[in-house]
Design an enzyme around this catalytic site. Sequence first.
Site, PDB file in Angstrom:
ATOM      1  N   HIS A 179       0.809  -1.223   0.000  1.00  0.00           N
ATOM      2  CA  HIS A 179       0.000   0.000   0.000  1.00  0.00           C
ATOM      3  C   HIS A 179       0.842   1.274   0.000  1.00  0.00           C
ATOM      4  CE1 HIS A 179       0.176  -0.250   4.587  1.00  0.00           C
ATOM      5  NE2 HIS A 179       0.393   1.031   4.395  1.00  0.00           N
ATOM      6  N   ASP A 195       0.125  -7.632   1.330  1.00  0.00           N
ATOM      7  CA  ASP A 195       0.506  -6.231   1.505  1.00  0.00           C
ATOM      8  C   ASP A 195       2.023  -6.069   1.532  1.00  0.00           C
ATOM      9  OD1 ASP A 195      -0.071  -3.504   1.671  1.00  0.00           O
ATOM     10  OD2 ASP A 195       0.138  -3.496   3.853  1.00  0.00           O
ATOM     11  N   ASN A 244       5.170   4.515   9.406  1.00  0.00           N
ATOM     12  CA  ASN A 244       5.870   3.292   9.804  1.00  0.00           C
ATOM     13  C   ASN A 244       5.653   2.162   8.797  1.00  0.00           C
ATOM     14  OD1 ASN A 244       5.559   4.147  13.127  1.00  0.00           O
ATOM     15  ND2 ASN A 244       7.424   3.149  12.418  1.00  0.00           N
ATOM     16  N   SER A 245       4.673   2.301   7.919  1.00  0.00           N
ATOM     17  CA  SER A 245       4.356   1.242   6.954  1.00  0.00           C
ATOM     18  C   SER A 245       5.601   0.796   6.215  1.00  0.00           C
ATOM     19  CB  SER A 245       3.342   1.750   5.930  1.00  0.00           C
ATOM     20  OG  SER A 245       2.104   1.995   6.517  1.00  0.00           O
ATOM     21  N   GLY A 285      -8.339 -22.929  -2.852  1.00  0.00           N
ATOM     22  CA  GLY A 285      -9.664 -22.677  -3.429  1.00  0.00           C
ATOM     23  C   GLY A 285     -10.827 -22.906  -2.494  1.00  0.00           C
ATOM     24  N   VAL A 286     -10.685 -22.456  -1.224  1.00  0.00           N
ATOM     25  CA  VAL A 286     -11.783 -22.586  -0.261  1.00  0.00           C
ATOM     26  C   VAL A 286     -12.029 -21.259   0.433  1.00  0.00           C
ATOM     27  CG1 VAL A 286     -11.483 -25.045   0.192  1.00  0.00           C
ATOM     28  CG2 VAL A 286     -10.163 -23.392   1.529  1.00  0.00           C
TER      29      VAL A 286
END
Length: 520
Positions: A137, A169, A244-245, A301-302
């Site tokens: 992000h 992320d 801080n990201s 795939g669940v």
Amino acid sequence: MKKNIIISALLVGIGVFMGVLLVSSLNTDILSSLYADENTKIGAAAPPVQMDNAVKLLNDAMAAASEAVLPTVVYINVETEFKAPKGMMPRDDFHDFFKFFMPRGEDDENDDGVQKSRGSGSGVIISSNGYIVTNNHVVENATENGIKVQTVDKKEYTAKLVGRDPSTDLALIKIEADNLPTAYLGDMEKVRIGEMVLAVGNPMGLEHTVTSGIVSAIGRGRMGGSGTDIVNNIQTDAAINPGNSGGGLFDLNGALIGINTAIATQTGAFIGYGFAIPVDLMKAVVSDLMDNGKIDRGYIGVYIGQIDETMAKGLGLDKVKGVLVQGLVDDGAAKIAGLEKGDVILEVDGKPVNSPSELQAKIVFYRAGDKVNVKVWRDGKSINKTVTLKGREEDNLANNNSDNKEKSEKSKPEDNQPVKFENLGFSVSPIDNKIKKDYDVKNGVIVSDVRRFSVASDRGLMRNGVITEVDRKSINSPGDLKKIIDSKKDGEVVLLSVKYPERSQIVALEIRKNLDSRNK
């Protein structure tokens, strides 16, 4: 002439004498005060407390670790570009991912409604030749040549975006440099709840800031975001704020154990809870991005959910364990392998999984095409399935309605009347063809009302959901549902498969034959 000289000398002598006499008559205290500063001692001779050796060792360890890791964390400035309604400013998510934007001055908007803004974040150097890991992000909307990196020695570089992974992320960028200080990558197996950690980054534009705290929890699940996010975070009370990201979470050995990514807040600022992506997950993602700039992750795939005591009881489990399969991806790996909605995944390649985040954390290390052995609980017994994982691009749109295993008997007219389950706190009504089309279902009943603070409400059942199956049996009318619930004994659990327009869920309700205080 000689006489005048004698008179002048006499007058000077008299003046000197009178001056001495006048000064000597002054208050000596006043004179002392004029020169007191020359002899005044400032501050006490010794500190009031002598630091205990154990405390001194801890203090020295924190200072040494901070000094060692600071050069491995960089300050990132990003020029971003995105489309937004005219006049709309970048916004923070309400609750978790603190999108890094810290706008400086006015945003620039062109005639096409494309806005440009500048913001800042952090990153960690993971190779001496310039690879840096940060948050997706932070850089996801960066313009060409819009990522600028500043190292601790104030050198500035233009970074190239290598690749991004929105699901975790994480992102990888690179600068052209050599002999850079590199973070030591820690071992998540050794990370303990309660151990002291340091968060290093650039909060609020305050470059290379260090905060301290402890590991508050491990394996924290989703705090928001999309259902496809892979979340298995470290929780810490070390102060983390916007900026801080992408910075580092380090232990007192100076080992990187996580990449700071999110906070839980209602104000946009730190209120005590921060989250970091664990280093083992980061290594897996970065390895893919470094190889070819994209993720080659395998997907099972669940759609999955947490098991609690009531759910475990309804499924016939001897204790709370495993992960509930809420739905399946059409033509996904799990469906092809024979998994079904309502199954409980107990193990992956012999390793137990007891939460959605644990399952995600294990699958993330496999690539598309890898085979994994999945142990599931179904109809009171354990079975094993071999699942060949598929890539994300191979998955089709989700279909949370598995084919009905059993067809219910044809409903009688009286079965199609609305039914109110007073003790459980909800009501249902028949569905018409429009609801079937809107919800993409072939059968079921719609939840017309849920009473606040009732059993149904507490278990997460909501209005306007279509109940398609009860205890893995399809139903066609309110009367079908009533017969099944009436057949249950007090304290037994019924499992409802509920479909909403955008998702599905399985709700476990414990039967109450008598009203309790919550439902009165």
